[in-house]
Design a protein around this motif. Sequence first.
Motif, PDB file in Angstrom:
ATOM      1  N   ALA A   1       0.867  -1.281  -0.005  1.00 25.90           N
ATOM      2  CA  ALA A   1      -0.054  -0.071   0.084  1.00 25.90           C
ATOM      3  C   ALA A   1       0.908   1.245  -0.117  1.00 25.90           C
ATOM      4  O   ALA A   1       0.581   2.267  -0.535  1.00 25.90           O
ATOM      5  CB  ALA A   1      -1.012   0.120   1.117  1.00 25.90           C
ATOM      6  N   MET A   2       2.050   1.202   0.697  1.00 26.16           N
ATOM      7  CA  MET A   2       2.862   2.409   0.917  1.00 26.16           C
ATOM      8  C   MET A   2       3.438   2.627  -0.627  1.00 26.16           C
ATOM      9  O   MET A   2       3.522   3.746  -1.110  1.00 26.16           O
ATOM     10  CB  MET A   2       3.887   2.211   1.743  1.00 26.16           C
ATOM     11  N   ARG A   3       3.921   1.634  -1.313  1.00 23.00           N
ATOM     12  CA  ARG A   3       4.524   1.673  -2.542  1.00 23.00           C
ATOM     13  C   ARG A   3       3.495   2.328  -3.355  1.00 23.00           C
ATOM     14  O   ARG A   3       3.926   3.075  -4.548  1.00 23.00           O
ATOM     15  CB  ARG A   3       4.926   0.411  -3.122  1.00 23.00           C
ATOM     16  N   LEU A   4       2.365   1.927  -3.461  1.00 20.67           N
ATOM     17  CA  LEU A   4       1.293   2.069  -4.324  1.00 20.67           C
ATOM     18  C   LEU A   4       0.903   3.727  -4.123  1.00 20.67           C
ATOM     19  O   LEU A   4       0.802   4.336  -5.057  1.00 20.67           O
ATOM     20  CB  LEU A   4      -0.076   1.434  -4.330  1.00 20.67           C
ATOM     21  N   ALA A   5       0.740   4.188  -2.922  1.00 18.21           N
ATOM     22  CA  ALA A   5       0.287   5.359  -2.478  1.00 18.21           C
ATOM     23  C   ALA A   5       1.544   6.545  -2.725  1.00 18.21           C
ATOM     24  O   ALA A   5       1.358   7.404  -3.477  1.00 18.21           O
ATOM     25  CB  ALA A   5       0.244   5.568  -0.816  1.00 18.21           C
TER      26      ALA A   5
ATOM     27  N   ILE B   1      -5.819   2.596  -8.802  1.00 15.12           N
ATOM     28  CA  ILE B   1      -4.726   1.775  -8.044  1.00 15.12           C
ATOM     29  C   ILE B   1      -4.118   0.597  -8.717  1.00 15.12           C
ATOM     30  O   ILE B   1      -3.043   0.185  -8.560  1.00 15.12           O
ATOM     31  CB  ILE B   1      -5.266   1.585  -6.666  1.00 15.12           C
ATOM     32  N   ARG B   2      -5.189  -0.015  -9.248  1.00 13.99           N
ATOM     33  CA  ARG B   2      -4.723  -1.303  -9.831  1.00 13.99           C
ATOM     34  C   ARG B   2      -3.753  -1.159 -11.284  1.00 13.99           C
ATOM     35  O   ARG B   2      -3.022  -1.824 -11.681  1.00 13.99           O
ATOM     36  CB  ARG B   2      -5.850  -2.389 -10.229  1.00 13.99           C
ATOM     37  N   THR B   3      -4.185  -0.056 -11.558  1.00 11.10           N
ATOM     38  CA  THR B   3      -3.247   0.472 -12.984  1.00 11.10           C
ATOM     39  C   THR B   3      -1.923   0.807 -12.543  1.00 11.10           C
ATOM     40  O   THR B   3      -0.662   0.541 -13.233  1.00 11.10           O
ATOM     41  CB  THR B   3      -3.909   1.570 -13.840  1.00 11.10           C
ATOM     42  N   ALA B   4      -1.835   1.420 -11.198  1.00  6.79           N
ATOM     43  CA  ALA B   4      -0.478   1.870 -10.888  1.00  6.79           C
ATOM     44  C   ALA B   4       0.350   0.670 -10.525  1.00  6.79           C
ATOM     45  O   ALA B   4       1.393   0.450 -10.631  1.00  6.79           O
ATOM     46  CB  ALA B   4      -0.720   2.703  -9.673  1.00  6.79           C
ATOM     47  N   ALA B   5      -0.526  -0.274  -9.944  1.00 10.87           N
ATOM     48  CA  ALA B   5       0.167  -1.669  -9.650  1.00 10.87           C
ATOM     49  C   ALA B   5       0.856  -2.435 -10.797  1.00 10.87           C
ATOM     50  O   ALA B   5       1.905  -2.909 -10.935  1.00 10.87           O
ATOM     51  CB  ALA B   5      -0.665  -2.423  -8.633  1.00 10.87           C
ATOM     52  N   GLU B   6       0.085  -2.278 -11.799  1.00  7.07           N
ATOM     53  CA  GLU B   6       0.440  -2.932 -13.156  1.00  7.07           C
ATOM     54  C   GLU B   6       1.730  -2.209 -13.687  1.00  7.07           C
ATOM     55  O   GLU B   6       2.638  -2.975 -13.953  1.00  7.07           O
ATOM     56  CB  GLU B   6      -0.630  -2.600 -14.263  1.00  7.07           C
ATOM     57  N   ARG B   7       1.735  -0.941 -13.602  1.00  6.70           N
ATOM     58  CA  ARG B   7       2.999  -0.415 -13.884  1.00  6.70           C
ATOM     59  C   ARG B   7       4.172  -0.608 -13.136  1.00  6.70           C
ATOM     60  O   ARG B   7       5.004  -0.465 -13.613  1.00  6.70           O
ATOM     61  CB  ARG B   7       2.656   1.415 -13.998  1.00  6.70           C
ATOM     62  N   LEU B   8       3.916  -0.950 -11.814  1.00  3.74           N
ATOM     63  CA  LEU B   8       5.269  -1.062 -10.922  1.00  3.74           C
ATOM     64  C   LEU B   8       5.472  -2.668 -10.897  1.00  3.74           C
ATOM     65  O   LEU B   8       6.247  -2.957 -10.108  1.00  3.74           O
ATOM     66  CB  LEU B   8       4.569  -0.735  -9.431  1.00  3.74           C
ATOM     67  N   ALA B   9       4.753  -3.387 -11.832  1.00  5.66           N
ATOM     68  CA  ALA B   9       4.904  -4.718 -11.819  1.00  5.66           C
ATOM     69  C   ALA B   9       4.614  -5.429 -10.601  1.00  5.66           C
ATOM     70  O   ALA B   9       5.370  -6.317 -10.106  1.00  5.66           O
ATOM     71  CB  ALA B   9       6.171  -5.255 -12.428  1.00  5.66           C
TER      72      ALA B   9
ATOM     73  N   HIS C   1       1.649  -7.586  -8.159  1.00  6.90           N
ATOM     74  CA  HIS C   1       0.173  -8.020  -8.123  1.00  6.90           C
ATOM     75  C   HIS C   1      -0.871  -7.214  -7.912  1.00  6.90           C
ATOM     76  O   HIS C   1      -0.729  -6.193  -7.042  1.00  6.90           O
ATOM     77  CB  HIS C   1       0.150  -9.494  -7.319  1.00  6.90           C
ATOM     78  N   PRO C   2      -2.009  -7.386  -8.623  1.00  5.76           N
ATOM     79  CA  PRO C   2      -3.081  -6.582  -8.459  1.00  5.76           C
ATOM     80  C   PRO C   2      -3.656  -6.315  -6.821  1.00  5.76           C
ATOM     81  O   PRO C   2      -3.696  -7.452  -6.488  1.00  5.76           O
ATOM     82  CB  PRO C   2      -4.299  -6.987  -9.429  1.00  5.76           C
ATOM     83  N   PRO C   3      -3.731  -5.213  -6.270  1.00  6.38           N
ATOM     84  CA  PRO C   3      -4.188  -5.246  -4.858  1.00  6.38           C
ATOM     85  C   PRO C   3      -5.738  -5.479  -4.866  1.00  6.38           C
ATOM     86  O   PRO C   3      -6.281  -5.324  -5.717  1.00  6.38           O
ATOM     87  CB  PRO C   3      -3.848  -3.750  -4.630  1.00  6.38           C
ATOM     88  N   SER C   4      -5.959  -6.225  -3.387  1.00  3.94           N
ATOM     89  CA  SER C   4      -7.233  -6.472  -2.977  1.00  3.94           C
ATOM     90  C   SER C   4      -7.921  -5.258  -2.525  1.00  3.94           C
ATOM     91  O   SER C   4      -7.382  -4.134  -2.697  1.00  3.94           O
ATOM     92  CB  SER C   4      -7.288  -7.564  -1.882  1.00  3.94           C
TER      93      SER C   4
END
Length: 89
Positions: free
Chosen positions: A38-42, A61-69, A71-74
């Motif tokens: 969560a901290m990395r994504l924020a 948020i899930r798109t940001a997770a995809e860019r950071l490679a 896993h999609p967050p819950s």
Amino acid sequence: MAVAAVTTKPLHTPLKKRRLPAGRPREWYVSHNRRLKAMRLAIALLDAGVYHPSSASNARIRTAAERLAVHPPSDTTCRMVRALIRYGR
């Protein structure tokens, strides 16, 4: 004519990863990793210009997770990201 030398030294030394402490309950490790994610994504969303929790939808948020490679967050992790953005302003 003088030529400037280019240095390739890093600006900072990367932090060394340490092992997590052994003997904790599994829930502790799950929540610890969830907080780190969560901290990395924020941080990534704040760097991208998302400063209000209302503009941080689950899809964004899930798109940001995809860019950071990552896993999609819950849904729970997405709520934590919005809380971090709220208190990070």
